[in-house]
Design a protein around this motif. Structure first.
Motif: not given
Length: 314
Positions: A152-161
């Motif tokens: 979830l943390a990685e997806e958050e990073s990818a989603r909002f750069n």
């Protein structure tokens, strides 16, 4: 017929253990004094005031041989000598490493940082596995929950750069930087459900949080803080801690399987080499230091969950 009975019992027992593995959990840097949980730790009291705690002083360093060690200045110890917790040769679980992660997890704003918290769990998994396969058999589910929060943390990073939550200079912008930020962000986004199962970080954290209490209670009992605990077996103490922390959330069949696992635990003496000591007396200050840190992590997480009415997520 005898042959059938001969194979049925082992099959049933094995099935119970498999069931337990799937349901056990209900559906790095050392900071300075200002950032550390010791000795300048604030705890939120029931009156709404922040209290200063007197905790064992922990610091990192190297010994004469250049090996990394954790130095513990425990006021409860006799004498003025400073305790040293170094690397334990040949052991996967390391007390010094666990203390580093616990120290790093505690944010100065009375929050808990998520990545060090997950690193703590990875080290605690090694501790449980060292107690034997029947105690560590459920650790795969714990690892899945660690992986879910990291995903979830990685997806958050990818989603909002965004950079990794532990590297960003604006942690308030990353939902998975800390326990508080994750709970708040998932609530605002409608990710958390109070009526049904969801793969949210909040629900996953709650399961880890309950199990952390189990380990905290077990270590407290192993330290012998309660009358008569020093004479009781490791399995009995583990079962009692389970009954207090996890059994209320588990169905009857799962509770019975857990009791079976606890009855097969090794002797209490097996704990000593795991924490790299020779006697119970030597183990007590080490356990006390670990317990103090775990208790503070659990207290902070409990408060964040309770403030948002998230202690009973399905």
């Amino acid at each position: 017929m005898r042959k059938v009975r001969h194979y049925v019992l082992p099959t049933v027992m094995f099935s119970l253990l498999l069931f337990l593995t799937s349901l056990w959990l209900p559906h790095e840097n050392i900071q300075n004094c200002e950032l550390s949980w010791i000795p300048c730790l604030s705890v939120f009291s029931e009156t709404g005031e922040f209290l200063r705690l007197s905790l064992p002083q922990v610091d990192s360093g190297v010994d004469a041989a250049g090996r990394e060690v954790i130095r513990v200045d425990d006021d409860e110890d006799d004498g003025d000598e400073e305790g040293v917790i170094g690397a334990c040769p040949g052991q996967n679980f390391q007390v010094s490493r666990l203390l580093q992660y616990l120290n790093s997890a505690l944010d100065p704003a009375a929050d808990v940082l998520l990545e060090p918290y997950l690193l703590c769990w990875e080290e605690l998994i090694k501790f449980m596995e060292a107690l034997g396969s029947l105690v560590g058999f459920f650790t795969g589910k714990v690892q899945e929950k660690i992986a879910l929060i990291r995903r979830l943390a990685e997806e958050e990073s990818a989603r909002f750069n965004l950079p990794h939550p532990q590297l960003t200079h604006n942690p308030q912008h990353h939902a998975y930087y800390s326990v508080r930020s994750m709970l708040e962000a998932e609530l605002q986004r409608g990710v958390v459900s109070f009526d049904r199962h969801t793969d949210s970080g909040s629900r996953t954290l709650l399961r880890l949080h309950r199990s952390l209490l189990w380990l905290q209670l077990l270590l407290e009992k192993l330290q012998g803080s309660e009358h008569g605990d020093k004479d009781r077996s490791l399995g009995a103490l583990c079962a009692e801690a389970y009954a207090q922390a996890l059994a209320p959330y588990h169905p009857w069949l799962l509770q019975q399987a857990a009791q079976l696992a606890f009855s097969a635990m090794p002797s209490r003496a097996a704990l000593l080499p795991i924490v790299c000591v020779r006697t119970q007396e030597e183990a007590e200050p080490v356990l006390r230091t670990i317990i103090t840190a775990i208790r503070e992590v659990h207290l902070r997480t409990q408060r964040e969950l309770e403030q948002r009415n998230m202690l009973d997520l399905p």
